[in-house]
Each structure stands twice: as structure tokens, then as C-alpha cells.
Design a protein around this motif. Structure first.
Motif, PDB file in Angstrom:
ATOM      1  N   GLN A   1       0.827  -1.204   0.000  1.00  0.00           N
ATOM      2  CA  GLN A   1       0.000   0.000   0.000  1.00  0.00           C
ATOM      3  C   GLN A   1       0.866   1.259   0.000  1.00  0.00           C
ATOM      4  O   GLN A   1       0.583   2.211  -0.734  1.00  0.00           O
ATOM      5  CB  GLN A   1      -0.938   0.012   1.214  1.00  0.00           C
ATOM      6  N   LEU A   2       1.908   1.265   0.828  1.00  0.00           N
ATOM      7  CA  LEU A   2       2.835   2.399   0.871  1.00  0.00           C
ATOM      8  C   LEU A   2       3.443   2.646  -0.506  1.00  0.00           C
ATOM      9  O   LEU A   2       3.490   3.786  -0.983  1.00  0.00           O
ATOM     10  CB  LEU A   2       3.946   2.146   1.893  1.00  0.00           C
ATOM     11  N   ILE A   3       3.891   1.599  -1.155  1.00  0.00           N
ATOM     12  CA  ILE A   3       4.497   1.718  -2.482  1.00  0.00           C
ATOM     13  C   ILE A   3       3.480   2.262  -3.479  1.00  0.00           C
ATOM     14  O   ILE A   3       3.779   3.174  -4.253  1.00  0.00           O
ATOM     15  CB  ILE A   3       5.051   0.359  -2.950  1.00  0.00           C
ATOM     16  N   GLY A   4       2.280   1.725  -3.460  1.00  0.00           N
ATOM     17  CA  GLY A   4       1.262   2.137  -4.408  1.00  0.00           C
ATOM     18  C   GLY A   4       0.800   3.571  -4.227  1.00  0.00           C
ATOM     19  O   GLY A   4       0.436   4.242  -5.193  1.00  0.00           O
ATOM     20  N   LEU A   5       0.828   4.060  -2.988  1.00  0.00           N
ATOM     21  CA  LEU A   5       0.348   5.414  -2.705  1.00  0.00           C
ATOM     22  C   LEU A   5       1.444   6.482  -2.773  1.00  0.00           C
ATOM     23  O   LEU A   5       1.150   7.668  -2.639  1.00  0.00           O
ATOM     24  CB  LEU A   5      -0.311   5.452  -1.329  1.00  0.00           C
ATOM     25  N   SER A   6       2.697   6.049  -2.975  1.00  0.00           N
ATOM     26  CA  SER A   6       3.828   6.982  -2.957  1.00  0.00           C
ATOM     27  C   SER A   6       4.403   7.193  -4.349  1.00  0.00           C
ATOM     28  O   SER A   6       4.490   6.250  -5.133  1.00  0.00           O
ATOM     29  CB  SER A   6       4.943   6.431  -2.056  1.00  0.00           C
ATOM     30  N   ASP A   7       4.807   8.432  -4.611  1.00  0.00           N
ATOM     31  CA  ASP A   7       5.574   8.659  -5.833  1.00  0.00           C
ATOM     32  C   ASP A   7       7.035   8.306  -5.533  1.00  0.00           C
ATOM     33  O   ASP A   7       7.396   7.994  -4.389  1.00  0.00           O
ATOM     34  CB  ASP A   7       5.409  10.093  -6.343  1.00  0.00           C
ATOM     35  N   ASP A   8       7.881   8.338  -6.549  1.00  0.00           N
ATOM     36  CA  ASP A   8       9.276   7.929  -6.371  1.00  0.00           C
ATOM     37  C   ASP A   8      10.003   8.783  -5.337  1.00  0.00           C
ATOM     38  O   ASP A   8      10.773   8.276  -4.527  1.00  0.00           O
ATOM     39  CB  ASP A   8      10.028   7.968  -7.707  1.00  0.00           C
ATOM     40  N   GLU A   9       9.732  10.079  -5.336  1.00  0.00           N
ATOM     41  CA  GLU A   9      10.397  10.967  -4.377  1.00  0.00           C
ATOM     42  C   GLU A   9      10.024  10.621  -2.938  1.00  0.00           C
ATOM     43  O   GLU A   9      10.865  10.572  -2.047  1.00  0.00           O
ATOM     44  CB  GLU A   9      10.035  12.424  -4.677  1.00  0.00           C
TER      45      GLU A   9
END
Length: 70
Positions: free
Chosen positions: A51-59
Motif C-alpha cells: 500500500q505504501l508503495i502504491g500510494l507513494s511517488d518515487d520521491e
């Protein structure tokens, strides 16, 4: 770059390169988790990471990896 407890690792010629590789590795892991790892006993508890990965942009992922507060 290896983070204990995370099922991914990355390396690079510099720290910045390793961070970029780790972001890519995290994105690949999230895709694999959605595709087939979500039911694997040693991966099913990683739903929060996915979920963290999916909700976060690369920065934001890079900031999370180095512990930079926003």
C-alpha cells in the motif's frame, strides 16, 4: 542496498544509484505481490508495504528509504 525485513535488495555504483534501483525493486515487488505473492505465507503480511508503495511517488519512496521526514 538492503533493508532488514523487506523482501527486496538493490545495489548501484553510488548511493543515489542504489536508491533509484531500490525504488524500482519496490515497485516490482508490489506488482509481483498483487499478481501472485499476496497468498504466499511469507509475503501476505506485507500488504502495508504494498500500500505504501502504491500510494507513494518515487520521491516519497526515496525519502522513506533514507528516513527523511516531510
Amino acid at each position: 542496498m538492503f533493508i532488514p525485513g523487506l523482501p527486496v535488495a538493490a545495489d548501484g555504483a553510488s548511493f543515489e544509484e542504489a536508491l533509484t534501483e531500490m525504488v524500482d525493486a519496490l515497485r516490482e515487488y508490489a506488482e509481483d505481490w498483487q499478481d501472485h505473492l499476496l497468498d504466499a505465507p511469507d509475503h501476505r503480511e506485507n500488504w502495508g508495504l504494498v500500500q505504501l508503495i502504491g500510494l507513494s511517488d518515487d520521491e516519497r519512496l526515496r525519502d522513506w528509504l533514507v528516513g527523511k521526514a516531510r
